[in-house]
Design an enzyme around this catalytic site. Structure first.
Site, short mmCIF file in Angstrom:
data_model
loop_
_atom_site.label_atom_id
_atom_site.label_comp_id
_atom_site.label_asym_id
_atom_site.label_seq_id
_atom_site.Cartn_x
_atom_site.Cartn_y
_atom_site.Cartn_z
N LYS A 65 -21.59 17.03 19.49
CA LYS A 65 -22.15 17.58 20.74
C LYS A 65 -23.67 17.78 20.69
CE LYS A 65 -18.10 19.96 22.62
NZ LYS A 65 -17.59 21.22 23.14
N ASP A 101 -18.62 22.40 29.71
CA ASP A 101 -17.90 23.57 29.17
C ASP A 101 -18.33 24.83 29.91
OD1 ASP A 101 -16.42 22.25 27.21
OD2 ASP A 101 -17.96 22.49 25.68
N ALA A 126 -20.70 33.04 19.03
CA ALA A 126 -22.01 32.48 19.41
C ALA A 126 -22.16 31.07 18.85
CB ALA A 126 -23.13 33.39 18.90
N GLY A 127 -21.02 30.36 18.69
CA GLY A 127 -21.06 28.95 18.29
C GLY A 127 -21.19 28.09 19.55
N THR A 150 -21.63 36.80 12.54
CA THR A 150 -22.97 36.69 11.96
C THR A 150 -23.94 37.23 13.01
OG1 THR A 150 -22.24 34.70 10.82
CG2 THR A 150 -24.62 35.11 10.87
N GLY A 236 -6.91 29.57 27.50
CA GLY A 236 -7.93 28.57 27.18
C GLY A 236 -7.70 27.21 27.83
P1 NAP Z 1 -18.05 26.87 16.37
O1 NAP Z 1 -19.29 26.33 16.97
O2 NAP Z 1 -17.65 26.48 14.98
O3 NAP Z 1 -18.16 28.51 16.43
C1 NAP Z 1 -17.15 29.30 15.87
C2 NAP Z 1 -17.38 30.76 16.28
O4 NAP Z 1 -16.27 31.53 15.82
C3 NAP Z 1 -18.64 31.38 15.65
O5 NAP Z 1 -19.17 32.32 16.56
C4 NAP Z 1 -18.05 32.06 14.41
O6 NAP Z 1 -18.84 33.15 13.96
C5 NAP Z 1 -16.75 32.58 14.97
N1 NAP Z 1 -15.75 32.85 13.95
C6 NAP Z 1 -15.10 31.95 13.16
N2 NAP Z 1 -14.23 32.58 12.35
C7 NAP Z 1 -14.35 33.92 12.62
C8 NAP Z 1 -13.71 35.07 12.10
N3 NAP Z 1 -12.77 35.00 11.13
N4 NAP Z 1 -14.04 36.28 12.61
C9 NAP Z 1 -14.99 36.37 13.60
N5 NAP Z 1 -15.62 35.32 14.13
C10 NAP Z 1 -15.31 34.09 13.63
O7 NAP Z 1 -16.77 26.54 17.27
P2 NAP Z 1 -16.74 26.33 18.86
O8 NAP Z 1 -16.94 24.91 19.17
O9 NAP Z 1 -17.64 27.35 19.47
O10 NAP Z 1 -15.22 26.68 19.20
C11 NAP Z 1 -14.73 28.01 19.15
C12 NAP Z 1 -13.32 28.03 19.74
O11 NAP Z 1 -13.39 27.70 21.13
C13 NAP Z 1 -12.37 27.01 19.10
O12 NAP Z 1 -11.08 27.59 19.00
C14 NAP Z 1 -12.34 25.87 20.11
O13 NAP Z 1 -11.13 25.15 20.09
C15 NAP Z 1 -12.49 26.64 21.42
N6 NAP Z 1 -13.05 25.85 22.52
C16 NAP Z 1 -12.33 25.80 23.65
C17 NAP Z 1 -12.81 25.10 24.73
C18 NAP Z 1 -11.99 25.03 25.97
O14 NAP Z 1 -12.30 24.23 26.85
N7 NAP Z 1 -10.97 25.87 26.11
C19 NAP Z 1 -14.06 24.45 24.67
C20 NAP Z 1 -14.81 24.55 23.47
C21 NAP Z 1 -14.27 25.24 22.39
P3 NAP Z 1 -20.02 32.91 12.85
O15 NAP Z 1 -21.24 32.50 13.62
O16 NAP Z 1 -20.15 34.23 12.19
O17 NAP Z 1 -19.53 31.84 11.92
#
Ligand code: NAP
Length: 272
Positions: A65, A101, A126-127, A150, A236
């Protein structure tokens, strides 16, 4: 025939092909939606190749992305978010890059009668998803509290998003933030395939609308806790549906057959 697709690695279990192909079937469009799994070092060649082959549109997922920003003319929102999930090859110049998104999250919430203007919103995470949701909510007129494991990442993002403040997840922070909040979005991966939640159940209340970006399973522990507290819940799959609807409409200029896409999407997902 129009060819659409998804660029990611891996993309083996993507839910997008059946969702988009249901739309083509419903509208009688001659089109196909296929998945592509280039090696990370070949991503730029993949986009140039797609343009040369006359592909109409591509969605982009993990891990590409951010990488594709280099190869497309990103619109203003995608540039601010720093990520592209939809590429449109239909124009005459460089392919354009978009982030559906953010709008997908807003449409999912509005579809459930959630008011966003002047709302007090809490985004956990905040990912990639957290960034899109935070910018989207701010654009819709909400104040945004961003809480992330974080903490420094939350502060960095809050520095970019208007009307936003960053926080960690330690102690009673979430309970304090949620006490007078209207909207909560989980944009972490917590709850995906494990029965865990990033939000203490006792912090949830009936004046909240709670959306989980996690869609596998549909009924996450967070959403079960939220329903028990009397909150409005949005799973979701709604966000996933509407990011696809937005991409479809951008590529084709037609109104998407939302019900057919929703049915095809939900047919592939399990509740628990
Ligand atoms: P990402 O960029 O890897 O970010 C992951 C996020 O989760 C970060 O903020 C991370 O915090 C946090 N995290 C991970 N493990 C954690 C834990 N054990 N405790 C607390 N915080 C934790 O991933 P992403 O692309 O944002 O995706 C996040 C989720 O959204 C996934 O499940 C994905 O499938 C979903 N998603 C859904 C859609 C939809 O259309 N429904 C679209 C996009 C994504 P740190 O910064 O501290 O690591």
């Amino acid at each position: 025939m129009d060819v659409f697709g998804l660029l990611g690695n891996p993309v083996g279990h993507s839910l997008s092909p059946p969702m988009h192909e249901a739309a083509y079937d419903e509208l009688g469009l001659e089109a196909r939606y296929v998945t592509f799994e280039p090696e990370p070092e070949a991503i730029e060649d993949a986009i140039d190749g797609a343009a040369a082959l006359g592909i109409t549109g591509l969605n982009v997922t993990i891990p590409f992305k951010r990488d594709v920003l280099e190869r497309v003319a990103a619109d203003e929102l995608a540039t601010r978010i720093g990520a592209v999930n939809t590429i449109d090859f239909t124009g005459s110049g460089r392919p354009t890059g978009h982030n559906t998104d953010a709008v997908g999250a807003l449409r999912a919430l509005r579809d459930h009668d959630v008011t966003l203007e002047n709302a007090r919103a809490v985004v956990v995470g905040a990912g990639g998803a957290g960034r899109a949701v935070a910018f989207g909510l701010a654009d819709a007129g909400a104040t945004v509290e961003i809480a992330n494991r974080t903490e420094s990442t939350a502060h960095e993002l809050a520095g970019e998003v208007p009307n936003a403040t960053g926080h960690g997840l330690e102690g009673g922070t979430l309970a304090e933030l949620l006490a007078d909040a209207d909207v909560l979005v989980n944009a972490t991966s917590v709850g995906m395939k494990t029965d865990e939640t990033p939000v203490p159940a006792e912090a949830l209340h009936e004046s909240l609308a709670v959306m989980d970006a996690v869609y596998q399973p549909l009924e996450t522990r967070l959403l079960r806790d939220a329903a028990e507290a009397g909150a409005t819940t949005v799973d979701g799959a709604w966000m996933l549906l509407y990011q696809g609807v937005e991409a479809f409409e951008l590529w084709t200029g037609a109104s998407a057959p939302v019900d057919a896409m929703n049915e095809a999407l939900r047919g592939q997902l399990s509740r628990s």
